[in-house]
Enzyme design. Structure first.
Site, PDB file in Angstrom:
ATOM      1  N   SER B 161       1.112  -1.033   0.220  1.00 32.69           N
ATOM      2  CA  SER B 161       0.013   0.122  -0.062  1.00 32.69           C
ATOM      3  C   SER B 161       1.001   1.669  -0.048  1.00 32.69           C
ATOM      4  O   SER B 161       1.646   1.163  -0.648  1.00 32.69           O
ATOM      5  CB  SER B 161      -0.720  -0.203   1.500  1.00 32.69           C
ATOM      6  N   ASP B 326      -7.644  -6.432  -5.117  1.00 32.47           N
ATOM      7  CA  ASP B 326      -7.760  -5.012  -4.534  1.00 32.47           C
ATOM      8  C   ASP B 326      -8.388  -3.823  -5.321  1.00 32.47           C
ATOM      9  O   ASP B 326      -7.996  -3.947  -7.039  1.00 32.47           O
ATOM     10  CB  ASP B 326      -6.438  -4.825  -5.698  1.00 32.47           C
ATOM     11  N   HIS B 359      -7.676  -5.879  -1.071  1.00 32.36           N
ATOM     12  CA  HIS B 359      -6.074  -5.185  -1.179  1.00 32.36           C
ATOM     13  C   HIS B 359      -5.863  -5.122   0.452  1.00 32.36           C
ATOM     14  O   HIS B 359      -4.283  -5.688   0.951  1.00 32.36           O
ATOM     15  CB  HIS B 359      -6.408  -3.398  -0.838  1.00 32.36           C
ATOM     16  N   ASP B 360      -6.449  -6.774   1.376  1.00 32.17           N
ATOM     17  CA  ASP B 360      -5.886  -6.490   3.014  1.00 32.17           C
ATOM     18  C   ASP B 360      -4.358  -7.435   2.740  1.00 32.17           C
ATOM     19  O   ASP B 360      -4.883  -8.074   3.720  1.00 32.17           O
ATOM     20  CB  ASP B 360      -6.686  -6.598   3.280  1.00 32.17           C
TER      21      ASP B 360
END
Lengths: 380, 380
Positions: B161, B326, B359-360
């Site tokens: 990120s 994502d 995304h995580d």
């Protein structure tokens, strides 16, 4: 046009929008509880009702829409009817052939009874004492209006987003009344991502000190900032990532700033500020809460054993319209609902609009929308 | 471990996290203007620095992370280091081989100088008088720390990120210093959808009356509700729609309610409330504003003629890691950045993690993450 408004009906022009009428459907009991002593629906019509009273099209509007689906600009609608390219002589919803009705939803704030209406028992606006209303409640209220107008059946019910949920619910709730139903950009139940985005908006409104637990009417203070943020969150779900790349990219803002700079400002931010601000001037924050909640809560299976059981009730021919880049009601989920309706025995069709416009396509991609729905509407 | 902290360095254990050290890098001039008279970076290290001082791995953390990348639970980190499965003896970032450094970013709130720090000139916390800081500023500050630690070069810089943005920027800003860089779930520039979601969070914080233009420290009132809403908006971008269907679906909430019921409550809402509330207890709202803004503003091309020109500076071998689901940094855009780096002459690789985690994934899909990065890290 031949109308028999029935004994209990009272019709008076509503303010602000020429042609808009108010009609009382009397007392109403929302399905999740509570009671409304006297419900008014604001509505507009186009075209003429035929002798059999069965050439009727009902247009169901989306979250922040209203009864002004068609027609030119007026004081309340600077850009004219929100579906005007779709409704008129020779247009997909042909007013030369159909008697077209669009009513502001129950819980709304454009003439129909909603949280900003005065509760006759207390003499005060309902605020959050307004009962939770559902998509089914909206449809049941519309049915009472149509009954009072003497309508004997719907040739077509059509709408997008929560208007699409209403179109689907019409076919399930009143199967014998509907010939064709076109849910656009809507599914049998919103997904958790949509519910989550909806909740972000709700919390923003409720966290605004101007909200005052919903009792902000006549206090001189409203949850403006909260409603603007809620609208911004909503706008994100109405567009697509590739569409936003194309339209905004990472370009710096060109519009005047509505909020302080913080290391520069992007066009997308400026656009969101503008959209947020624009809604504040024309929409009631409590109505936003109630209608968004109705969208979240809607599940076509509610009250039935399953989605399939609900869909097996449908007699109407269905056309589901998916939008490839929609992330509020993804095309794959719209198609899935269409497939489930087929498996449940309904005459169910699916068509897809290929666009980068996202969920909003049903309010702007006129050519594609017309191509998607006109053959289905005109095929008799 | 052999350290030469340099003449200007002051090292003292920071509170709350055993092993965390504070180091002053002196005055710092952020690239967009302003000046910070005395910047402290909080950092942690694992493993031993070798004689050539070149066996160094820098781990760059994400928005609400901190220096505690590895290690067991402590008072501040109930669940231990945020990347613990990736860092340790025999793990992908092998502390038996590498001297591993992770520092809290400039602008953060976990020991490094940020908006909650006291400005020595005024004796008051900076608040919004803190200068806007960029990803490049974060990297330049980290470089000063590493120089003071006597590090002669980075064998590897890796992060996800905004940590991934830093990893990429390291390779561009200090090309001769970096052997390998692994930007995970990051691109050369965030898209408008990400910027828009970021702005929704910012407005929620700034609209909270507790924010007080950023001067809430020691007032007994903080923008708790605004920060919670910002976190909720952030969480939406860290997950995927299909992942949320799988994890939450439309199930009713099982957790205790943090907010009033409104026609029922969904698990996804309850989860978002919980996550929002959790961040409020451990993160400074102004830092959230600054670090989110750094993410938005980052464009690898900043200061160069083009993205290609920036990427042509890179000497390190690159591994970009995309995550299929994502939507903050879509895999297609990560791959596009990798391709651009290749065309610009860099040794650029791309690998994709196939998951519904969104995304995580870089903070939870440990097996897939290890498979994606370990061969690249261990290949010499």
């Amino acid at each position: 046009m031949t109308l028999d408004p029935g004994a209990g009906a009272s019709q008076a022009p509503a303010q602000g929008t020429p042609g808009r009428l108010n009609h009382s459907i009397g007392a109403f009991e929302p399905e999740l509880g509570g009671v409304l002593n006297d419900v008014t629906l604001a509505y507009e019509t186009w075209g003429e009702l035929n002798a059999d009273a069965d050439n009727v099209v009902l247009i169901t509007h989306a979250l922040t829409g209203d009864s002004h689906a068609a027609g030119g600009p007026c004081a309340e609608h600077r850009r004219g009817g929100w579906w005007d390219p779709m409704v008129g002589p020779g247009r997909p919803v042909d007013t030369g052939k159909y008697f077209v009705v669009c009513s502001n939803v129950l819980g709304g704030c454009s003439g129909s009874t909603g949280p900003s209406s005065v509760d006759s028992e207390t003499g005060e606006p309902y605020g959050m004492r307004f009962p939770v209303v559902t998509i089914r409640d909206m449809v049941r209220a519309q049915k009472r209006l149509l009954d009072d107008l003497g309508v004997s059946g719907l040739a077509l019910v059509i709408g997008g987003s929560i208007g699409g949920q209403q179109a689907l619910e019409w076919a399930v709730e009143f199967p014998d009344f509907v010939e064709k139903a076109v849910p656009v950009a809507a599914t049998g139940a919103l997904g958790p991502q949509g519910v989550g985005m909806s909740e972000i908006g709700r919390r923003a409104i409720m966290a605004d000190p101007g909200w005052q637990n919903g009792d902000y009417y006549d206090t001189g203070k409203t949850p403006e900032e909260g409603l603007a943020i809620a609208r911004m969150a909503g706008m994100m779900t109405y567009q697509s990532a590739p569409g936003q790349w194309e339209r905004f990219g990472r370009r710096p803002a060109g519009r005047p700033a509505l909020h302080k700079e913080f290391g520069g400002r992007f066009e997308i931010e400026s656009y969101l500020h503008y959209q947020g601000n624009d809604l504040v001037g024309r929409f009631d924050a409590n109505s936003y809460l109630y209608l968004g909640r109705a969208m979240d809560l809607y599940d076509v299976a509610n009250g039935y054993g399953s989605t399939e059981e609900a869909l097996s009730r449908v007699c109407a021919e269905l056309l589901f319209v998916g939008i490839t880049s929609d992330w509020l009601f993804p095309a794959s989920e719209v198609k899935d609902t269409a497939d489930k309706a087929s498996r449940a025995g309904a005459r169910s069709n699916y068509v897809e609009i290929d666009t980068l416009s996202g969920h909003d396509a049903f309010l702007k991609d006129w050519t594609e929308l017309e191509q998607a729905v006109k053959p289905f509407i005109t095929n008799t």
